[in-house]
Write a protein that holds these residues in place. Structure first.
Motif, short mmCIF file in Angstrom:
data_model
loop_
_atom_site.label_atom_id
_atom_site.label_comp_id
_atom_site.label_asym_id
_atom_site.label_seq_id
_atom_site.Cartn_x
_atom_site.Cartn_y
_atom_site.Cartn_z
N ALA A 2 42.08 -10.16 -2.88
CA ALA A 2 43.30 -10.96 -3.49
C ALA A 2 42.71 -12.17 -4.27
O ALA A 2 42.92 -12.38 -5.42
CB ALA A 2 44.30 -11.11 -2.71
N GLY A 3 41.66 -12.98 -3.52
CA GLY A 3 41.34 -13.93 -3.99
C GLY A 3 40.26 -13.60 -5.30
O GLY A 3 40.34 -14.27 -6.14
N TYR A 4 39.73 -12.68 -5.13
CA TYR A 4 38.81 -12.17 -6.50
C TYR A 4 39.60 -11.96 -7.47
O TYR A 4 39.43 -12.05 -8.54
CB TYR A 4 37.88 -10.98 -5.75
CG TYR A 4 37.02 -10.42 -6.81
CD1 TYR A 4 35.74 -10.96 -7.15
CD2 TYR A 4 37.12 -9.13 -7.55
CE1 TYR A 4 34.84 -10.52 -8.14
CE2 TYR A 4 36.43 -8.80 -8.59
CZ TYR A 4 35.25 -9.33 -8.72
OH TYR A 4 34.43 -8.72 -9.79
N LEU A 5 40.70 -11.13 -7.22
CA LEU A 5 41.33 -10.66 -8.37
C LEU A 5 41.96 -11.93 -9.25
O LEU A 5 42.07 -12.13 -10.21
CB LEU A 5 42.67 -9.82 -7.86
CG LEU A 5 43.66 -9.54 -8.95
CD1 LEU A 5 42.99 -8.87 -10.05
CD2 LEU A 5 44.66 -8.45 -8.16
N LEU A 6 42.55 -13.13 -8.18
CA LEU A 6 43.23 -14.17 -8.89
C LEU A 6 42.18 -14.98 -9.67
O LEU A 6 42.53 -15.28 -10.63
CB LEU A 6 43.72 -15.04 -7.75
CG LEU A 6 45.13 -14.31 -6.90
CD1 LEU A 6 45.44 -15.35 -5.83
CD2 LEU A 6 46.23 -14.39 -7.88
#
Length: 320
Positions: A2-6
């Motif tokens: 999720a952090g990578y996507l954000l």
């Protein structure tokens, strides 16, 4: 994940914002007056009428005010109206988008087929001449602009041999055979240009994978050269070539713009060129922003796919 996507979404949004500012400011700095282009010849034009038209189009406002009006309209789903025809820019783009997508898809298919065949051929055929020919193809394909290949293909297949039309566009829904005949040369031109960087990256990846232990083991078992390449080398070489493919897909629309103009293909390329001559800022900035958004979104998809295939990228442990 999720952090990578954000993080990737934030970077993509900032890139699009920067592109929008750059497009808007550069167009306002170019010479020429959209109001003069709209009213026609520059003779016997009432200056008061031009001033009123500039006021109507908002061209007398400071550039930051004009930009805010444009970007806030995009947030509401509006790209503005053409300075010249007064049609909605979204409608104009929609009318030209299908031909561009058709040409882009055909060019991409040609590019991938050429890249795979030309990359695998020197690996399977252990001789110097295939490698040299493919190397020359890569250099020429990356150095020459698309219109050069377009003119050469036109000279051979249209002028000399007379087997294909010189240019034009017929919707696929009206005449399938005519559409495909008109599509051949533009798609081949676009495919040649897009395939050159793909061939270079895929050949490098094939060379790296060729020396791997599992490939030597397969060769030691007596498996044929062609089978080793197709079953063990090529599949493992596709991942490193994925980045190049992503850049190619992202840039295919912008490449199609040039090819469309050469072959009078009625897509976004023709729309941009016509708008440049008319100084139709609203259409130019809307179309270019759309192309930039397509490029950013495709590269975002490739980055996310890499994150799925290689978990180390999600935490920034490795750099590509």
């Amino acid at each position: 994940m999720a952090g990578y996507l954000l993080r990737r979404l934030a970077v993509s949004a900032l890139m699009l914002l920067g592109v929008s500012v750059l497009i808007f400011v550069v167009l306002r700095l170019l010479p020429g007056d959209p109001t003069v282009a709209r009213v026609g010849a520059a003779q016997n034009i009432d200056p008061a009428a031009l001033a009123a038209l500039r006021e109507e189009l908002g061209l007398n406002d400071p550039i930051p005010v004009q930009y805010w009006a444009w970007i806030s309209g995009i947030a509401d789903g509006e790209l503005g109206r053409s300075y010249f025809s007064q049609f909605d820019v979204t409608v104009l783009i929609g009318q030209r988008l299908v031909p561009t997508l058709e040409l882009s898809a055909a060019g991409l298919v040609v590019a991938v087929l050429l890249a795979v065949v030309l990359s695998v051929l020197p690996t399977v055929v252990r001789s110097r001449w295939p490698g040299r020919l493919v190397g020359a193809y890569t250099v020429v394909g990356m150095a020459a602009p698309p219109f050069v290949f377009g003119i050469v293909l036109l000279a051979i297949f249209s002028v000399k041999l007379g087997v294909l039309p010189e240019g034009g566009y017929v919707p696929l829904t009206e005449d399938v055979a005519g559409n495909l005949r008109l599509l051949v040369l533009p798609a081949l031109t676009l495919g040649i240009c897009l395939s050159a960087p793909l061939v270079r990256h895929l050949r490098a990846a094939l060379s790296d994978v060729e020396g791997a232990a599992h490939v030597r083991t397969a060769t030691g078992k007596g498996i044929g050269r062609r089978a080793v390449v197709l079953r063990h080398v090529l599949p493992n070489a596709m991942l490193p070539a994925l980045t190049s493919l992503g850049v190619t897909v992202g840039g295919v629309l912008s490449g199609a713009v040039v090819v469309e103009y050469v072959f009078a293909w009625q897509g976004l390329g023709s729309l941009i060129v016509d708008s440049v001559f008319k100084r139709d800022y609203a259409v130019i900035q809307g179309t270019v922003l759309l192309l930039a958004a397509a490029f950013v979104m495709v590269n975002l998809a490739v980055d996310l796919l890499y994150g799925v295939l290689d978990p180390r990228l999600r935490v920034g442990r490795v750099r590509r």
